[in-house]
Design a protein around this motif. Structure first.
Motif, PDB file in Angstrom:
ATOM      1  N   PRO A 158     -76.526 -65.104 -97.144  1.00  0.00           N
ATOM      2  CA  PRO A 158     -76.481 -64.243 -95.959  1.00  0.00           C
ATOM      3  C   PRO A 158     -77.295 -64.875 -94.824  1.00  0.00           C
ATOM      4  CG  PRO A 158     -76.985 -62.970 -97.931  1.00  0.00           C
ATOM      5  CD  PRO A 158     -77.032 -64.411 -98.333  1.00  0.00           C
ATOM      6  N   GLU A 159     -76.878 -64.673 -93.608  1.00  0.00           N
ATOM      7  CA  GLU A 159     -77.496 -65.344 -92.470  1.00  0.00           C
ATOM      8  C   GLU A 159     -78.998 -65.108 -92.397  1.00  0.00           C
ATOM      9  OE1 GLU A 159     -77.977 -67.949 -89.679  1.00  0.00           O
ATOM     10  OE2 GLU A 159     -76.046 -67.594 -90.664  1.00  0.00           O
ATOM     11  N   SER A 160     -79.448 -63.881 -92.707  1.00  0.00           N
ATOM     12  CA  SER A 160     -80.880 -63.586 -92.621  1.00  0.00           C
ATOM     13  C   SER A 160     -81.686 -64.394 -93.634  1.00  0.00           C
ATOM     14  CB  SER A 160     -81.121 -62.089 -92.828  1.00  0.00           C
ATOM     15  OG  SER A 160     -80.671 -61.687 -94.122  1.00  0.00           O
ATOM     16  N   VAL A 161     -81.096 -64.635 -94.804  1.00  0.00           N
ATOM     17  CA  VAL A 161     -81.770 -65.439 -95.829  1.00  0.00           C
ATOM     18  C   VAL A 161     -81.651 -66.925 -95.491  1.00  0.00           C
ATOM     19  CG1 VAL A 161     -81.901 -65.964 -98.293  1.00  0.00           C
ATOM     20  CG2 VAL A 161     -81.252 -63.660 -97.531  1.00  0.00           C
ATOM     21  N   ARG A 162     -80.491 -67.308 -95.029  1.00  0.00           N
ATOM     22  CA  ARG A 162     -80.265 -68.700 -94.610  1.00  0.00           C
ATOM     23  C   ARG A 162     -81.263 -69.123 -93.546  1.00  0.00           C
ATOM     24  NH1 ARG A 162     -79.762 -72.996 -92.993  1.00  0.00           N
ATOM     25  NH2 ARG A 162     -77.963 -74.365 -92.702  1.00  0.00           N
ATOM     26  N   ALA A 163     -81.694 -68.175 -92.716  1.00  0.00           N
ATOM     27  CA  ALA A 163     -82.632 -68.475 -91.620  1.00  0.00           C
ATOM     28  C   ALA A 163     -84.027 -68.836 -92.126  1.00  0.00           C
ATOM     29  CB  ALA A 163     -82.716 -67.283 -90.672  1.00  0.00           C
ATOM     30  N   THR A 164     -84.325 -68.576 -93.410  1.00  0.00           N
ATOM     31  CA  THR A 164     -85.642 -68.929 -93.953  1.00  0.00           C
ATOM     32  C   THR A 164     -85.690 -70.356 -94.495  1.00  0.00           C
ATOM     33  OG1 THR A 164     -85.181 -68.154 -96.233  1.00  0.00           O
ATOM     34  CG2 THR A 164     -85.944 -66.499 -94.612  1.00  0.00           C
ATOM     35  N   TRP A 165     -84.527 -71.036 -94.523  1.00  0.00           N
ATOM     36  CA  TRP A 165     -84.453 -72.403 -95.048  1.00  0.00           C
ATOM     37  C   TRP A 165     -85.390 -73.374 -94.323  1.00  0.00           C
ATOM     38  CZ3 TRP A 165     -83.370 -75.968 -98.499  1.00  0.00           C
ATOM     39  CH2 TRP A 165     -83.018 -77.265 -98.113  1.00  0.00           C
ATOM     40  N   PRO A 166     -85.472 -73.390 -92.967  1.00  0.00           N
ATOM     41  CA  PRO A 166     -86.388 -74.335 -92.316  1.00  0.00           C
ATOM     42  C   PRO A 166     -87.844 -74.142 -92.726  1.00  0.00           C
ATOM     43  CG  PRO A 166     -84.792 -73.499 -90.733  1.00  0.00           C
ATOM     44  CD  PRO A 166     -84.639 -72.677 -91.974  1.00  0.00           C
ATOM     45  N   ASP A 167     -88.280 -72.883 -92.893  1.00  0.00           N
ATOM     46  CA  ASP A 167     -89.661 -72.643 -93.314  1.00  0.00           C
ATOM     47  C   ASP A 167     -89.893 -73.139 -94.742  1.00  0.00           C
ATOM     48  OD1 ASP A 167     -90.295 -71.505 -90.893  1.00  0.00           O
ATOM     49  OD2 ASP A 167     -89.939 -69.443 -91.575  1.00  0.00           O
ATOM     50  N   PHE A 168     -88.917 -72.915 -95.608  1.00  0.00           N
ATOM     51  CA  PHE A 168     -89.002 -73.437 -96.978  1.00  0.00           C
ATOM     52  C   PHE A 168     -89.132 -74.960 -96.957  1.00  0.00           C
ATOM     53  CE2 PHE A 168     -86.605 -75.600-100.315  1.00  0.00           C
ATOM     54  CZ  PHE A 168     -87.278 -75.189-101.463  1.00  0.00           C
ATOM     55  N   ALA A 169     -88.262 -75.607 -96.170  1.00  0.00           N
ATOM     56  CA  ALA A 169     -88.257 -77.075 -96.115  1.00  0.00           C
ATOM     57  C   ALA A 169     -89.579 -77.611 -95.563  1.00  0.00           C
ATOM     58  CB  ALA A 169     -87.092 -77.557 -95.249  1.00  0.00           C
ATOM     59  N   GLU A 170     -90.147 -76.941 -94.591  1.00  0.00           N
ATOM     60  CA  GLU A 170     -91.418 -77.381 -94.014  1.00  0.00           C
ATOM     61  C   GLU A 170     -92.544 -77.251 -95.031  1.00  0.00           C
ATOM     62  OE1 GLU A 170     -94.007 -79.105 -91.571  1.00  0.00           O
ATOM     63  OE2 GLU A 170     -91.836 -78.942 -91.239  1.00  0.00           O
ATOM     64  N   GLU A 171     -92.532 -76.162 -95.798  1.00  0.00           N
ATOM     65  CA  GLU A 171     -93.595 -75.962 -96.784  1.00  0.00           C
ATOM     66  C   GLU A 171     -93.532 -77.012 -97.889  1.00  0.00           C
ATOM     67  OE1 GLU A 171     -95.562 -72.322 -99.423  1.00  0.00           O
ATOM     68  OE2 GLU A 171     -94.115 -71.885 -97.827  1.00  0.00           O
ATOM     69  N   LEU A 172     -92.334 -77.504 -98.201  1.00  0.00           N
ATOM     70  CA  LEU A 172     -92.175 -78.544 -99.222  1.00  0.00           C
ATOM     71  C   LEU A 172     -91.842 -79.899 -98.582  1.00  0.00           C
ATOM     72  CD1 LEU A 172     -90.313 -76.776-102.177  1.00  0.00           C
ATOM     73  CD2 LEU A 172     -92.751 -77.140-101.841  1.00  0.00           C
ATOM     74  N   ALA A 173     -92.372 -80.131 -97.387  1.00  0.00           N
ATOM     75  CA  ALA A 173     -92.112 -81.400 -96.683  1.00  0.00           C
ATOM     76  C   ALA A 173     -92.558 -82.595 -97.508  1.00  0.00           C
ATOM     77  CB  ALA A 173     -92.818 -81.403 -95.331  1.00  0.00           C
ATOM     78  N   GLY A 174     -93.667 -82.460 -98.221  1.00  0.00           N
ATOM     79  CA  GLY A 174     -94.176 -83.560 -99.029  1.00  0.00           C
ATOM     80  C   GLY A 174     -93.283 -83.922-100.197  1.00  0.00           C
ATOM     81  N   GLU A 175     -92.350 -83.052-100.552  1.00  0.00           N
ATOM     82  CA  GLU A 175     -91.400 -83.319-101.640  1.00  0.00           C
ATOM     83  C   GLU A 175     -90.024 -83.706-101.108  1.00  0.00           C
ATOM     84  OE1 GLU A 175     -91.586 -80.306-104.754  1.00  0.00           O
ATOM     85  OE2 GLU A 175     -93.605 -79.795-104.089  1.00  0.00           O
ATOM     86  N   GLY A 176     -89.975 -84.034 -99.812  1.00  0.00           N
ATOM     87  CA  GLY A 176     -88.750 -84.565 -99.227  1.00  0.00           C
ATOM     88  C   GLY A 176     -87.846 -83.553 -98.558  1.00  0.00           C
ATOM     89  N   PHE A 177     -88.230 -82.279 -98.548  1.00  0.00           N
ATOM     90  CA  PHE A 177     -87.304 -81.272 -98.029  1.00  0.00           C
ATOM     91  C   PHE A 177     -87.234 -81.248 -96.508  1.00  0.00           C
ATOM     92  CE2 PHE A 177     -87.335 -79.728-102.357  1.00  0.00           C
ATOM     93  CZ  PHE A 177     -86.014 -79.322-102.521  1.00  0.00           C
ATOM     94  N   ALA A 178     -88.256 -81.723 -95.808  1.00  0.00           N
ATOM     95  CA  ALA A 178     -88.152 -81.818 -94.347  1.00  0.00           C
ATOM     96  C   ALA A 178     -87.078 -82.845 -93.975  1.00  0.00           C
ATOM     97  CB  ALA A 178     -89.498 -82.199 -93.731  1.00  0.00           C
ATOM     98  N   PHE A 179     -87.071 -83.976 -94.676  1.00  0.00           N
ATOM     99  CA  PHE A 179     -86.028 -84.986 -94.484  1.00  0.00           C
ATOM    100  C   PHE A 179     -84.658 -84.394 -94.796  1.00  0.00           C
ATOM    101  CE2 PHE A 179     -83.266 -88.038 -96.682  1.00  0.00           C
ATOM    102  CZ  PHE A 179     -83.070 -88.987 -95.691  1.00  0.00           C
ATOM    103  N   LEU A 180     -84.568 -83.667 -95.912  1.00  0.00           N
ATOM    104  CA  LEU A 180     -83.296 -83.094 -96.315  1.00  0.00           C
ATOM    105  C   LEU A 180     -82.814 -82.067 -95.289  1.00  0.00           C
ATOM    106  CD1 LEU A 180     -81.154 -82.983 -98.552  1.00  0.00           C
ATOM    107  CD2 LEU A 180     -82.476 -81.133 -99.589  1.00  0.00           C
ATOM    108  N   ALA A 181     -83.736 -81.242 -94.786  1.00  0.00           N
ATOM    109  CA  ALA A 181     -83.360 -80.237 -93.790  1.00  0.00           C
ATOM    110  C   ALA A 181     -82.861 -80.888 -92.508  1.00  0.00           C
ATOM    111  CB  ALA A 181     -84.542 -79.320 -93.495  1.00  0.00           C
ATOM    112  N   ALA A 182     -83.481 -82.009 -92.123  1.00  0.00           N
ATOM    113  CA  ALA A 182     -83.034 -82.718 -90.911  1.00  0.00           C
ATOM    114  C   ALA A 182     -81.624 -83.263 -91.113  1.00  0.00           C
ATOM    115  CB  ALA A 182     -84.009 -83.846 -90.586  1.00  0.00           C
ATOM    116  N   LYS A 183     -81.356 -83.809 -92.295  1.00  0.00           N
ATOM    117  CA  LYS A 183     -80.013 -84.310 -92.588  1.00  0.00           C
ATOM    118  C   LYS A 183     -79.004 -83.160 -92.603  1.00  0.00           C
ATOM    119  CE  LYS A 183     -80.716 -88.759 -93.164  1.00  0.00           C
ATOM    120  NZ  LYS A 183     -80.065 -89.763 -92.285  1.00  0.00           N
ATOM    121  N   GLU A 184     -79.409 -82.035 -93.176  1.00  0.00           N
ATOM    122  CA  GLU A 184     -78.517 -80.873 -93.223  1.00  0.00           C
ATOM    123  C   GLU A 184     -78.217 -80.364 -91.819  1.00  0.00           C
ATOM    124  OE1 GLU A 184     -77.475 -76.733 -93.086  1.00  0.00           O
ATOM    125  OE2 GLU A 184     -79.492 -77.443 -92.634  1.00  0.00           O
ATOM    126  N   HIS A 185     -79.234 -80.323 -90.963  1.00  0.00           N
ATOM    127  CA  HIS A 185     -79.052 -79.862 -89.582  1.00  0.00           C
ATOM    128  C   HIS A 185     -78.096 -80.784 -88.827  1.00  0.00           C
ATOM    129  CE1 HIS A 185     -80.055 -77.837 -85.844  1.00  0.00           C
ATOM    130  NE2 HIS A 185     -80.272 -79.016 -85.290  1.00  0.00           N
TER     131      HIS A 185
END
Length: 287
Positions: A158-185
């Motif tokens: 759902p869009e409201s839950v999907r909107a929390t993905w960037p915050d999740f990715a930032e919190e796990l940036a050290g495990e590669g999720f910031a990179f993954l979120a940038a690629k997804e964007h």
């Protein structure tokens, strides 16, 4: 596990090929090493290189003129360049003299203007340092795909839950999720990201889910980014994600997956509990 010799007599007793990483033992052939040497320094990817999924140029190449191989001791140096940072990595197989290897790596780093030098030991047993386990998961052809409850593709949230993905990715940036979120964007992912949610937010993810033929034509599941927010661990989210990913692999006709897990961390314990086979260990020591 079997030894594999290259055209220059190079032997890889642990299934890890410099610049390509951990591989299925049956995929490491003398011709593969020849291909690695041929593309070294060109910036080109081999078709079966797991990093080819991200595009651009190959960031690491073998320093072919500095390979040492004698008396069961092998040292394969590579140069990794990301932006303006250069790292020399000397991959060591066999009972090598570590002091001599460190001197070799430091000299290469100085000669090439590298910022850092690492020793990467490939062994059958764990070693002191930052040690990772090479693990193998084999898929049974035609096996029934189990139903896994609780995992949803990121794009289907759902869009409201999907909107929390960037915050999740930032919190796990050290495990590669910031990179993954940038690629997804940027629309640059080659497969879906599977998620688990709690309290209306993304709390865990694994992906992207994609396959690629290996050097001998077998379909392998590519490595994924995998993580659960620290405050939501211990609730079974990691196991749900892992099993959903394996079900995806089974449905996709995958033959196997080879991956690395840091020794004794949560992912390592999970994979061991799921019955994966250990193929060897990779220990990295910064000089």
């Amino acid at each position: 596990m079997r030894d594999t010799s290259g055209p220059e007599g190079l032997v890889f007793p642990v299934p890890y090929v410099p610049t390509l990483g951990p591989m299925h033992p049956a995929a490491i052939t003398p011709d593969l090493w020849r291909q690695v040497v041929e593309v070294s320094g060109t910036g080109r990817f081999l078709p079966h290189d797991k990093d080819a999924r991200w595009g651009g140029a190959k960031a690491e190449h073998v320093l072919v003129d500095h390979v040492r191989d004698s008396d069961g001791q092998t040292a394969v140096p590579t140069l990794l360049q990301r932006g303006n940072r250069r790292t020399v990595r000397v991959h060591l197989y066999g009972e090598v003299d570590l002091d001599q290897a460190a001197e070799h790596a430091a000299k290469l780093a100085a000669d090439l203007g590298a910022d850092r030098a690492h020793l990467v030991r490939l062994t059958a047993d764990p070693q002191p340092g930052r040690c990772c386990r090479i693990q193998l998961r084999v898929f049974a052809p035609g096996a029934e795909v189990p139903e896994v409850e609780g995992a949803t593709e990121l794009d289907r949230l759902p869009e409201s839950v999907r909107a929390t993905w960037p915050d999740f990715a930032e919190e796990l940036a050290g495990e590669g999720f910031a990179f993954l979120a940038a690629k997804e964007h940027a629309g640059a992912l080659d497969g879906p990201v599977l998620t688990v949610t709690e309290g209306g937010r993304v709390v865990g993810a694994i992906g992207p889910m994609a396959t690629r033929p290996d050097p001998v034509g077998r379909t392998r599941l590519l490595p994924q980014y995998f993580g659960v927010l620290p405050s939501y661990r211990g609730r079974g989210h990691g196991r749900t994600l892992w099993r959903a990913a394996m079900a995806w692999g089974q449905r996709s006709g995958t033959a196997y997956q080879v991956l690395q897990t840091e020794l004794d961390d949560a992912s390592d314990r999970l994979c061991r509990g799921e019955g994966l086979a250990t193929l060897g260990f990779v220990t990295t020591v910064a000089l």
